[in-house]
Design an enzyme around this catalytic site. Sequence first.
Site, PDB file in Angstrom:
ATOM      1  N   TRP A 101       0.769  -1.114   0.161  1.00 21.34           N
ATOM      2  CA  TRP A 101      -0.057   0.037   0.132  1.00 21.34           C
ATOM      3  C   TRP A 101       0.852   1.096   0.015  1.00 21.34           C
ATOM      4  CZ3 TRP A 101      -4.225  -0.969  -2.042  1.00 21.34           C
ATOM      5  CH2 TRP A 101      -5.061  -2.327  -1.812  1.00 21.34           C
ATOM      6  N   ASP A 171      -1.619   6.659   6.133  1.00 19.79           N
ATOM      7  CA  ASP A 171      -2.706   5.989   5.817  1.00 19.79           C
ATOM      8  C   ASP A 171      -3.129   5.058   6.891  1.00 19.79           C
ATOM      9  OD1 ASP A 171      -4.352   3.878   4.776  1.00 19.79           O
ATOM     10  OD2 ASP A 171      -3.139   3.247   3.278  1.00 19.79           O
ATOM     11  N   LYS A 195     -12.459  -1.611   7.083  1.00 19.00           N
ATOM     12  CA  LYS A 195     -11.654  -2.588   8.070  1.00 19.00           C
ATOM     13  C   LYS A 195     -12.436  -2.576   9.347  1.00 19.00           C
ATOM     14  CE  LYS A 195      -8.386  -2.133   4.686  1.00 19.00           C
ATOM     15  NZ  LYS A 195      -8.472  -3.169   4.132  1.00 19.00           N
TER      16      LYS A 195
HETATM   17  C1  LIG Z   1      -3.490  -0.032   4.338  1.00 24.92           C
HETATM   18  C2  LIG Z   1      -4.473  -0.043   3.311  1.00 24.92           C
HETATM   19  N1  LIG Z   1      -4.204   1.200   2.420  1.00 24.92           N
HETATM   20  C3  LIG Z   1      -5.223   1.363   1.258  1.00 24.92           C
HETATM   21  C4  LIG Z   1      -5.929   0.340   1.114  1.00 24.92           C
HETATM   22  C5  LIG Z   1      -6.836   0.570  -0.099  1.00 24.92           C
HETATM   23  O1  LIG Z   1      -8.213   0.756   0.133  1.00 24.92           O
HETATM   24  P1  LIG Z   1      -9.266   1.016  -0.954  1.00 24.92           P
HETATM   25  O2  LIG Z   1      -9.357  -0.457  -1.288  1.00 24.92           O
HETATM   26  O3  LIG Z   1     -10.302   1.529  -0.019  1.00 24.92           O
HETATM   27  O4  LIG Z   1      -8.923   2.087  -1.989  1.00 24.92           O
HETATM   28  C6  LIG Z   1      -6.020  -1.012   1.770  1.00 24.92           C
HETATM   29  C7  LIG Z   1      -7.181  -1.959   1.306  1.00 24.92           C
HETATM   30  O5  LIG Z   1      -7.196  -2.913   1.710  1.00 24.92           O
HETATM   31  C8  LIG Z   1      -5.145  -0.845   2.818  1.00 24.92           C
HETATM   32  O6  LIG Z   1      -5.182  -2.067   3.652  1.00 24.92           O
END
Ligand SMILES: Cc1ncc(COP(=O)(O)O)c(C=O)c1O
Length: 360
Positions: A101, A171, A195
């Site tokens: 991520w 994030d 989550k």
């Molecule tokens: C730490 C983290 N950041 C970003 C995301 C991406 O999220 P989204 O699917 O809402 O774009 C996730 C998705 O699992 C994640 O675990």
Amino acid sequence: MSRVYNFSAGPAVLPEEVLKEAAEDMMDYKGCGMSVMEMSHRSKMFDDIIKEAEADIRSLMNIPDNYKVLFLQGGASQQFAAVPMNLMKKKKAGYIITGQWAKKAAQEAKNYGEVVELASSADKTFSYIPDCSDLAITDDLDYVYICENNTIYGTHYHELPNTKGVDLVSDVSSCFLSEPIDVSKYAVVYGGVQKNVGPAGLVIAIIREDLITDEVLEGTPTMLKWKTQADNDSLYNTPNCWAIYICGLVFKWLLKNGGLEAMKKRNEEKAAILYDFLDQSKLFKGTVEPASRSLMNVPFVTGDADLDAKFIAEAKAAGFENLKGHRTVGGMRASIYNAMPKEGVEKLVAFMAEFEKKNS
Ligand SMILES: Cc1ncc(COP(=O)(O)O)c(C=O)c1O
């Protein structure tokens, strides 16, 4: 009705009380004769929902007055672009790479400016958080970016990086509201809610006010400009009303259950049950360095892909769902977010012990 123990990394388990309340409200929310999904986002009813949700998250996280709380769409991934578009005034930012991520966020930022990789744990398959106490941070960086809890690899920053005065962007998707944080240490904290907090598609961004300006990169879409959203109290266009409503119910559930201090204690107890078992097991092994372990996502392996597959299949048959590890890591991963009851972790560990006995 039968509910499974759902160890999904996201979308993930939500508190049963919240699901029941939402079900009760479905046909007729507070006597208005319609569901939240059907009401105008400009109605007094919805205005109350979003205002109360904001007040409750402010109280839960103790958010200082000089921070805005925005309810945005597009998932956390949309903010991978919005962050540089809104913040890259000097066109240079530092990223700490602790997994997929963070990597994706850095990759996206490269479309808008220079990305300096300040540290990385790629050398050991992202199984640890690098030492961030003295990174080569220069004051020409617009911000330093981290992914605070790495959903896929099961690592968590137990200490924030020393950014040497540069703004920190984090994030927190997979550790949102799992423990108290000091918001004043961040410039921006944001997370997808799917989550710990609510349905997918909604992002909550907590942004220091001085960073919300008209000075954004040329070509920034109106919707991605934080100022547009802040000036309109997250109602510039039709928001994800349903998700905001569910988050609001989860905030009330958290407040009723003692807030984030209590949640942290509960999460520590739950995670300890699983980590203590892994530390003594001769079959299962945790994949993360102990000092970097997450309270939310716990990856583990047997070291034998066939045995992993057997475990996942037998666990599923016994009512433990979504234990398969991320496709880039393999093995297993138990995500034990706020709404996972302690009993779910205890039962999983008992099942693992039984499996170990039969397969050693
Ligand atoms: C730490 C983290 N950041 C970003 C995301 C991406 O999220 P989204 O699917 O809402 O774009 C996730 C998705 O699992 C994640 O675990």
